[in-house]
Design a protein around this motif. Structure first.
Motif, mmCIF file in Angstrom:
data_model
loop_
_atom_site.group_PDB
_atom_site.id
_atom_site.type_symbol
_atom_site.label_atom_id
_atom_site.label_comp_id
_atom_site.label_asym_id
_atom_site.label_seq_id
_atom_site.Cartn_x
_atom_site.Cartn_y
_atom_site.Cartn_z
ATOM 1 N N SER A 8 0.858 -1.178 0.000
ATOM 2 C CA SER A 8 0.000 0.000 0.000
ATOM 3 C C SER A 8 0.887 1.218 0.000
ATOM 4 C CB SER A 8 -0.886 0.006 1.245
ATOM 5 O OG SER A 8 -1.573 1.222 1.332
ATOM 6 N N LYS A 9 0.621 2.141 -0.919
ATOM 7 C CA LYS A 9 1.507 3.299 -1.036
ATOM 8 C C LYS A 9 1.462 4.208 0.174
ATOM 9 C CE LYS A 9 -1.865 6.030 -3.376
ATOM 10 N NZ LYS A 9 -2.732 6.203 -4.325
ATOM 11 N N ASP A 10 0.396 4.121 0.988
ATOM 12 C CA ASP A 10 0.306 5.024 2.120
ATOM 13 C C ASP A 10 0.463 4.344 3.471
ATOM 14 O OD1 ASP A 10 -2.078 3.686 1.930
ATOM 15 O OD2 ASP A 10 -3.337 5.430 2.230
ATOM 16 N N MET A 11 0.591 3.031 3.506
ATOM 17 C CA MET A 11 0.746 2.341 4.776
ATOM 18 C C MET A 11 2.165 2.510 5.282
ATOM 19 S SD MET A 11 -0.558 -1.411 5.969
ATOM 20 C CE MET A 11 0.314 -2.315 4.745
ATOM 21 N N ALA A 29 -6.398 2.155 14.999
ATOM 22 C CA ALA A 29 -5.893 1.248 13.965
ATOM 23 C C ALA A 29 -5.354 2.037 12.775
ATOM 24 C CB ALA A 29 -6.986 0.285 13.518
ATOM 25 N N CYS A 30 -6.055 3.106 12.397
ATOM 26 C CA CYS A 30 -5.587 3.955 11.293
ATOM 27 C C CYS A 30 -4.218 4.544 11.609
ATOM 28 C CB CYS A 30 -6.581 5.086 11.036
ATOM 29 S SG CYS A 30 -8.125 4.568 10.294
ATOM 30 N N LYS A 31 -4.069 5.036 12.820
ATOM 31 C CA LYS A 31 -2.790 5.646 13.221
ATOM 32 C C LYS A 31 -1.674 4.604 13.238
ATOM 33 C CE LYS A 31 -0.798 8.698 16.633
ATOM 34 N NZ LYS A 31 -0.994 9.515 17.813
ATOM 35 N N ILE A 32 -1.969 3.434 13.780
ATOM 36 C CA ILE A 32 -0.966 2.366 13.859
ATOM 37 C C ILE A 32 -0.491 1.955 12.468
ATOM 38 C CG2 ILE A 32 -0.681 -0.086 14.432
ATOM 39 C CD1 ILE A 32 -2.528 0.545 16.909
ATOM 40 N N LEU A 33 -1.433 1.833 11.528
ATOM 41 C CA LEU A 33 -1.094 1.393 10.171
ATOM 42 C C LEU A 33 -0.672 2.545 9.257
ATOM 43 C CD1 LEU A 33 -3.938 -1.222 9.599
ATOM 44 C CD2 LEU A 33 -1.529 -1.680 10.119
ATOM 45 N N GLY A 34 -0.946 3.777 9.666
ATOM 46 C CA GLY A 34 -0.581 4.932 8.846
ATOM 47 C C GLY A 34 -1.484 5.108 7.640
ATOM 48 N N VAL A 35 -2.788 4.774 7.806
ATOM 49 C CA VAL A 35 -3.736 4.899 6.704
ATOM 50 C C VAL A 35 -4.928 5.754 7.134
ATOM 51 C CG1 VAL A 35 -3.102 2.666 5.706
ATOM 52 C CG2 VAL A 35 -5.011 2.785 7.307
ATOM 53 N N GLY A 47 -12.097 -7.664 2.759
ATOM 54 C CA GLY A 47 -11.806 -8.859 3.550
ATOM 55 C C GLY A 47 -10.359 -9.059 3.933
ATOM 56 N N SER A 48 -9.483 -8.128 3.579
ATOM 57 C CA SER A 48 -8.073 -8.337 3.913
ATOM 58 C C SER A 48 -7.756 -7.962 5.363
ATOM 59 C CB SER A 48 -7.158 -7.598 2.944
ATOM 60 O OG SER A 48 -7.475 -6.250 2.850
ATOM 61 N N LEU A 49 -8.612 -7.184 5.999
ATOM 62 C CA LEU A 49 -8.465 -6.828 7.414
ATOM 63 C C LEU A 49 -9.778 -7.193 8.096
ATOM 64 C CD1 LEU A 49 -6.672 -5.525 9.580
ATOM 65 C CD2 LEU A 49 -7.595 -3.313 8.903
ATOM 66 N N ARG A 50 -9.689 -7.991 9.165
ATOM 67 C CA ARG A 50 -10.898 -8.542 9.790
ATOM 68 C C ARG A 50 -11.064 -8.022 11.216
ATOM 69 N NH1 ARG A 50 -8.277 -12.812 7.028
ATOM 70 N NH2 ARG A 50 -7.330 -13.478 8.978
ATOM 71 N N PRO A 51 -11.968 -7.057 11.396
ATOM 72 C CA PRO A 51 -12.214 -6.552 12.746
ATOM 73 C C PRO A 51 -13.138 -7.475 13.527
ATOM 74 C CG PRO A 51 -13.640 -5.433 11.211
ATOM 75 C CD PRO A 51 -12.750 -6.343 10.394
ATOM 76 N N LYS A 52 -13.144 -7.295 14.818
ATOM 77 C CA LYS A 52 -14.133 -7.915 15.702
ATOM 78 C C LYS A 52 -15.152 -6.819 16.015
ATOM 79 C CE LYS A 52 -11.796 -11.757 16.396
ATOM 80 N NZ LYS A 52 -12.202 -13.031 15.907
ATOM 81 N N VAL A 53 -16.274 -7.186 16.587
ATOM 82 C CA VAL A 53 -17.264 -6.189 16.993
ATOM 83 C C VAL A 53 -17.304 -6.155 18.517
ATOM 84 C CG1 VAL A 53 -19.696 -5.531 16.941
ATOM 85 C CG2 VAL A 53 -18.628 -6.486 14.899
ATOM 86 N N THR A 68 -1.076 -6.783 13.120
ATOM 87 C CA THR A 68 0.264 -7.267 12.785
ATOM 88 C C THR A 68 0.218 -8.225 11.594
ATOM 89 O OG1 THR A 68 0.932 -6.999 15.085
ATOM 90 C CG2 THR A 68 2.301 -8.430 13.713
ATOM 91 N N ARG A 69 -0.719 -9.172 11.614
ATOM 92 C CA ARG A 69 -0.861 -10.119 10.494
ATOM 93 C C ARG A 69 -1.113 -9.367 9.194
ATOM 94 N NH1 ARG A 69 -4.333 -11.275 7.019
ATOM 95 N NH2 ARG A 69 -5.902 -10.001 8.029
ATOM 96 N N PHE A 70 -2.034 -8.436 9.240
ATOM 97 C CA PHE A 70 -2.379 -7.656 8.055
ATOM 98 C C PHE A 70 -1.161 -6.900 7.527
ATOM 99 C CE2 PHE A 70 -3.618 -3.502 6.374
ATOM 100 C CZ PHE A 70 -4.317 -3.912 5.257
ATOM 101 N N TRP A 71 -0.425 -6.231 8.413
ATOM 102 C CA TRP A 71 0.728 -5.443 7.976
ATOM 103 C C TRP A 71 1.763 -6.336 7.294
ATOM 104 C CZ3 TRP A 71 5.959 -5.177 8.632
ATOM 105 C CH2 TRP A 71 6.576 -4.009 8.155
ATOM 106 N N PHE A 72 2.079 -7.485 7.908
ATOM 107 C CA PHE A 72 3.094 -8.366 7.332
ATOM 108 C C PHE A 72 2.648 -8.968 5.990
ATOM 109 C CE2 PHE A 72 5.134 -8.160 11.500
ATOM 110 C CZ PHE A 72 6.445 -8.023 11.104
ATOM 111 N N GLU A 73 1.355 -9.174 5.805
ATOM 112 C CA GLU A 73 0.875 -9.679 4.523
ATOM 113 C C GLU A 73 0.907 -8.608 3.439
ATOM 114 O OE1 GLU A 73 -2.932 -11.577 4.839
ATOM 115 O OE2 GLU A 73 -2.116 -13.226 6.002
ATOM 116 N N ARG A 74 0.853 -7.352 3.818
ATOM 117 C CA ARG A 74 0.806 -6.246 2.843
ATOM 118 C C ARG A 74 2.188 -5.817 2.377
ATOM 119 N NH1 ARG A 74 -3.738 -5.500 0.350
ATOM 120 N NH2 ARG A 74 -3.033 -3.416 -0.120
ATOM 121 N N ILE A 75 3.237 -6.119 3.131
ATOM 122 C CA ILE A 75 4.568 -5.645 2.706
ATOM 123 C C ILE A 75 5.139 -6.531 1.634
ATOM 124 C CG2 ILE A 75 5.105 -4.470 4.857
ATOM 125 C CD1 ILE A 75 7.013 -6.820 5.467
#
Length: 75
Positions: A8-11, A29-35, A47-53, A68-75
């Motif tokens: 992701s160009k902005d993550m 979550a936005c701040k942590i991921l930089g998005v 479906g690439s990021l799965r929140p809980k309610v 963490t899982r999402f970030w490592f899959e995106r790099i």
């Protein structure tokens, strides 16, 4: 940023700094991921990021391990 190309160009290129077992709201979550919120919504919708309610507020929360899982899959 740190010489790491991300999917992701902005993550953020820096691995997320999260506490084990912690849960984060959408803004955090936005701040942590930089998005942006819109980008985060896109990741949830496709479906690439799965929140809980959170059952008390009925709002999305993001577990530390999921961010963490999402970030490592995106790099």
């Amino acid at each position: 940023a740190d010489g790491i190309e991300t999917g992701s160009k902005d993550m953020t290129a820096v691995p997320p700094k999260v506490e084990t077992g912690a849960r984060y709201n959408t803004g955090q979550a936005c701040k942590i991921l930089g998005v942006s919120r819109n980008t985060l919504r896109k990741y949830v919708k496709n479906g690439s990021l799965r929140p809980k309610v959170d059952k008390s507020t009925f709002r999305n929360v993001f577990e530390a391990r999921e961010l963490t899982r999402f970030w490592f899959e995106r790099i």
